[in-house]
Design a protein around this motif. Structure first.
Motif, PDB file in Angstrom:
ATOM      1  N   ASP A  85      -8.900   2.271   9.292  1.00 60.40           N
ATOM      2  CA  ASP A  85      -9.090   1.561   8.022  1.00 60.40           C
ATOM      3  C   ASP A  85     -10.083   2.271   7.114  1.00 60.40           C
ATOM      4  O   ASP A  85     -10.350   1.790   6.009  1.00 60.40           O
ATOM      5  N   SER A  86     -10.631   3.392   7.533  1.00 57.44           N
ATOM      6  CA  SER A  86     -11.513   4.156   6.649  1.00 57.44           C
ATOM      7  C   SER A  86     -10.723   4.605   5.431  1.00 57.44           C
ATOM      8  O   SER A  86      -9.637   5.164   5.558  1.00 57.44           O
ATOM      9  N   PRO A  87     -11.267   4.378   4.210  1.00 54.50           N
ATOM     10  CA  PRO A  87     -10.520   4.794   3.016  1.00 54.50           C
ATOM     11  C   PRO A  87     -10.219   6.288   3.010  1.00 54.50           C
ATOM     12  O   PRO A  87      -9.291   6.725   2.339  1.00 54.50           O
ATOM     13  N   VAL A  88     -10.994   7.053   3.750  1.00 54.06           N
ATOM     14  CA  VAL A  88     -10.782   8.504   3.788  1.00 54.06           C
ATOM     15  C   VAL A  88      -9.441   8.859   4.432  1.00 54.06           C
ATOM     16  O   VAL A  88      -8.817   9.858   4.084  1.00 54.06           O
ATOM     17  N   ILE A  89      -8.980   8.040   5.367  1.00 51.95           N
ATOM     18  CA  ILE A  89      -7.810   8.416   6.177  1.00 51.95           C
ATOM     19  C   ILE A  89      -6.693   7.369   6.127  1.00 51.95           C
ATOM     20  O   ILE A  89      -5.553   7.635   6.534  1.00 51.95           O
ATOM     21  N   SER A  90      -6.974   6.185   5.579  1.00 52.41           N
ATOM     22  CA  SER A  90      -6.027   5.065   5.721  1.00 52.41           C
ATOM     23  C   SER A  90      -4.655   5.354   5.114  1.00 52.41           C
ATOM     24  O   SER A  90      -3.644   4.858   5.611  1.00 52.41           O
ATOM     25  N   PRO A 104       0.818  -1.224   0.000  1.00 53.86           N
ATOM     26  CA  PRO A 104       0.000   0.000   0.000  1.00 53.86           C
ATOM     27  C   PRO A 104       0.848   1.270   0.000  1.00 53.86           C
ATOM     28  O   PRO A 104       0.383   2.322  -0.418  1.00 53.86           O
ATOM     29  N   VAL A 105       2.082   1.158   0.433  1.00 56.86           N
ATOM     30  CA  VAL A 105       2.963   2.321   0.479  1.00 56.86           C
ATOM     31  C   VAL A 105       3.281   2.842  -0.922  1.00 56.86           C
ATOM     32  O   VAL A 105       3.479   4.026  -1.121  1.00 56.86           O
ATOM     33  N   ILE A 106       3.317   1.954  -1.900  1.00 54.17           N
ATOM     34  CA  ILE A 106       3.811   2.342  -3.228  1.00 54.17           C
ATOM     35  C   ILE A 106       2.817   2.043  -4.340  1.00 54.17           C
ATOM     36  O   ILE A 106       2.967   2.525  -5.467  1.00 54.17           O
ATOM     37  N   SER A 107       1.748   1.288  -4.036  1.00 53.72           N
ATOM     38  CA  SER A 107       0.886   0.766  -5.113  1.00 53.72           C
ATOM     39  C   SER A 107       0.245   1.865  -5.959  1.00 53.72           C
ATOM     40  O   SER A 107       0.000   1.667  -7.148  1.00 53.72           O
ATOM     41  N   ASN A 108      -0.028   3.021  -5.358  1.00 53.61           N
ATOM     42  CA  ASN A 108      -0.666   4.093  -6.130  1.00 53.61           C
ATOM     43  C   ASN A 108       0.187   4.598  -7.289  1.00 53.61           C
ATOM     44  O   ASN A 108      -0.304   5.314  -8.150  1.00 53.61           O
ATOM     45  N   LEU A 109       1.451   4.238  -7.269  1.00 53.50           N
ATOM     46  CA  LEU A 109       2.350   4.684  -8.329  1.00 53.50           C
ATOM     47  C   LEU A 109       2.054   3.994  -9.660  1.00 53.50           C
ATOM     48  O   LEU A 109       2.360   4.531 -10.725  1.00 53.50           O
ATOM     49  N   TYR A 110       1.457   2.808  -9.582  1.00 55.95           N
ATOM     50  CA  TYR A 110       1.384   1.946 -10.766  1.00 55.95           C
ATOM     51  C   TYR A 110       0.013   1.965 -11.429  1.00 55.95           C
ATOM     52  O   TYR A 110      -1.019   1.910 -10.768  1.00 55.95           O
ATOM     53  N   TYR A 111       0.044   1.988 -12.749  1.00 57.87           N
ATOM     54  CA  TYR A 111      -1.194   1.958 -13.530  1.00 57.87           C
ATOM     55  C   TYR A 111      -1.713   0.524 -13.647  1.00 57.87           C
ATOM     56  O   TYR A 111      -2.902   0.281 -13.580  1.00 57.87           O
ATOM     57  N   GLN A 112      -0.765  -0.416 -13.810  1.00 51.65           N
ATOM     58  CA  GLN A 112      -1.178  -1.816 -13.906  1.00 51.65           C
ATOM     59  C   GLN A 112      -0.068  -2.712 -13.384  1.00 51.65           C
ATOM     60  O   GLN A 112       1.123  -2.465 -13.640  1.00 51.65           O
ATOM     61  N   VAL A 113      -0.450  -3.752 -12.638  1.00 55.70           N
ATOM     62  CA  VAL A 113       0.502  -4.710 -12.090  1.00 55.70           C
ATOM     63  C   VAL A 113       0.219  -6.060 -12.766  1.00 55.70           C
ATOM     64  O   VAL A 113      -0.922  -6.529 -12.753  1.00 55.70           O
TER      65      VAL A 113
END
Lengths: 311, 311, 311
Positions: C196-201, B198-207
């Motif tokens: 764990d709320s997506p707003v703050i997680s 979750p620390v880095i996943s937002n960086l990727y468009y597709q895995v």
């Protein structure tokens, strides 16, 4: 046709003088409910719709009775908003720029709407209960404080596929809202997404399984905020979020000053009392009477009239 | 050795004059495919690789035939890129700064690559089909518009564990891309992560689950964009994202002007026609011929040659 | 009462001269562990707690023995921090602004704490092992490099419900950390959330199922960083993240210079050697002796004493 409509609004409404046609508006308690009124045209974004939206959001900003503004559409309409009205564009409307305007004179109508919403001192909520394309995802979603959406909505930013610019200040707002990694994915894929796509999901406060549930869910939050929140506190908080200091030190001076002003106000006294007494607050302060002369502390620019703006 | 290679490229390629050694390049339709060419050295980042990458991305920026640039590596290589070549550093290359350079003269080669990619006017996509460390995660991933990655990739930013600075403008890009909460976690843990963290996943468009699927998936998107998107629209859109106005009002003036310019262009006419006729567009405008003199509207700075730059 | 306490700390501690009362502190190896010490008052945020926190974080910043600072509370306390001490506010403390201060003289105590943490040159970690409201979520969480939290923590920013301003530079930090779409949701709903709320997680590095696990998990990371990381590298990295260039080009000049400085330092030599020898590094450089005169390269402002600050 328009499901949040005439039966409830009194015969002489405060909106009569606004000359609204492409949206309707009604005031329920302190919630201003605005509804797109072009269902037959897929609620496509017209020049008149932009004028109507600017007027009605400015009304909400200035009228002390309004605490929250909610935008929605008829959930049985074919779309929440299908983007700019291409027929109007073909007829030469200002939507993509009039021929007689010079490069520097054009004012994108979607951007005018986006500013009326983003700069609003009241809480703004959009209930997206249908498909949304172009301006329906930019002007009509990005500038809001909260976005509710139907899980089945098909949403897209088709600008690079149409050979035009992403409008409505969307390239300003999108990165700020969800980060640039997601912004490029949304903008440059031009893909049709659904709200649960990881590319866009962070944009939404709540995703509802049924179209008819979206506005009611938005209204639950609207009533909660309108009942429990201070207008002066909200207006300062939005100002601090949208106009932060250039450094943490500069920002500390801003929010310290805001705290000093609000901390000695009637709303803070009532807020503390209600908290101690474990009851709902009844905030007396209004934006008309109670804003300090310091507010707004940032430089504002008039970008409404092409020839008056010298940025 | 190099799996996207010579058989396809014609004998006399437009890249012959670029003197590429540490990367290879080929043009397939309007997609420029660049491949790291140091598999035996774990595709580690060399000074020559940085020169090659700057040259080939500038070629892609300037050649009208190119609409999308895709970077990848041989999926059977031991790594996508294992970071800077430590043997070269030991031999005194410019990677961490030459002895003879003063403090203000050093120009980080990874940063030169990052700028050639981030400032590119074409769409850039990276297909990370192996492990990536240091420059392999900074210069070779962060500045791209889209990042595809193999789910098994081990990725890390080891700078604080090596006693050096995070390079390649990574401290500029990382917060903008995924937010500062994630940026600190990635940078200061120095941890080895995988793309689903979750620390880095937002960086990727597709895995992608398989290494060999990463480039093909990237090419599907590349072809989709190259077929359906306007080059002029993309160049303005990237400019608006990377060089926003200082306020929403200032930005409104920028995107209004961009819309006025693009809205009267040939690509917008073709885009509208194709949309109405429900067919694929065939955009005629090119960056060489069709960009307005207003573009770029931001101040550019030459930071290539140490002594010419006076920031 | 205070579970990380006296038995371990030697009789004469380096903290004796700091006059701490509302927090306690101890140094274990190179980790400075700070514990909120007002369990009976729900660890509510007092003026003295703000003074203590500023002092102890400044101690950690300046003492070369300290590599990581960890803030926590007694996990059996009723709350991690229940927000500002409302009784103190009622008695006229400076928490919301003293009567005798003018609008521009007030300095929010939470903001002073936030700056002492955010500007710290050492790694900062918070272990939130209980409920957190107001300053317990702003000053005591947002400015840290890493946030660990108990999954059962109830967390809230109640400012708009109290009629006051969001404080502790929270409106500066929250958007930067998790993006503006989440920032508005957290701030304007005033809702009680769980981690764990997506707003703050996205704010949290790790969420732990048991209150008593939170500090130990934070200490595992603290030891890992303290053992494996270079202080000089960390101080430059934090500077680059918090004070980026105004453009990618400007930033390239900053991180190139940082790399040139650090690349010729003792920590880089030791880092490379340890990496080659596959052993743990033993970094010799300290902030007291080894920082270049260029650091800090940004303009700092004294916002501590009301009348000395002229922003």
């Amino acid at each position: 046709m328009n499901y949040v409509s005439t039966a409830v609004t009194p015969a002489i409404s405060p909106f009569d003088q606004l000359g609204l046609t492409d949206v309707t508006a009604k005031l329920e308690d302190s919630i201003l409910i605005v509804t797109l009124n072009r269902s037959r045209k897929l609620n496509s974004f017209s020049e008149k719709m932009s004028v109507d939206l600017v007027r009605v959001f400015q009304f909400g900003d200035q009228d002390d009775r309004v605490r929250v503004i909610v935008l929605s559409a008829d959930p049985s309409a074919p779309a929440f908003c299908a983007g700019v009205d291409m027929e109007e564009v073909a007829r030469g409307s200002s939507l993509l720029g009039r021929k007689e305007d010079s490069e520097t004179e054009h004012r994108d109508p979607g951007g005018q709407v986006a500013m009326a919403i983003y700069n609003n001192r009241k809480i703004t909520i959009v209930a997206v209960n249908g498909h949304a394309s172009g301006a329906g995802l930019t002007a009509l979603q990005l500038p809001f404080d909260f976005r509710f959406i139907w899980s089945g909505s098909k949403i897209t930013m088709p600008f690079v596929r149409l050979g035009i610019a992403p409008e409505s200040t969307s390239t300003y707002l999108l990165s700020r809202l969800i980060g640039e990694a997601r912004a490029t994915a949304v903008l440059f894929s031009g893909a049709v997404m659904q709200p649960d796509s990881p590319v866009i999901s962070n944009l939404y406060y709540q995703v509802l399984p049924n179209r008819t549930d979206v506005l009611p869910a938005a209204l639950v939050l609207a009533r909660n905020i309108s009942t429990n929140s201070s207008q002066t506190s909200i207006s300062y908080s939005k100002g601090l979020l949208h106009h932060p200091g250039a450094s943490i030190e500069a920002h500390h001076l801003l929010d310290s000053r805001a705290m000093k002003i609000l901390g000695s106000g009637n709303d803070a006294a009532e807020g503390a009392k209600a908290f101690m007494q474990r009851r709902k607050p009844n905030f007396p302060d209004t934006l008309t009477k109670s804003l300090s002369p310091w507010y707004p502390w940032w430089k504002t620019t008039d970008v409404r009239h092409p020839k008056s703006s010298k940025l």
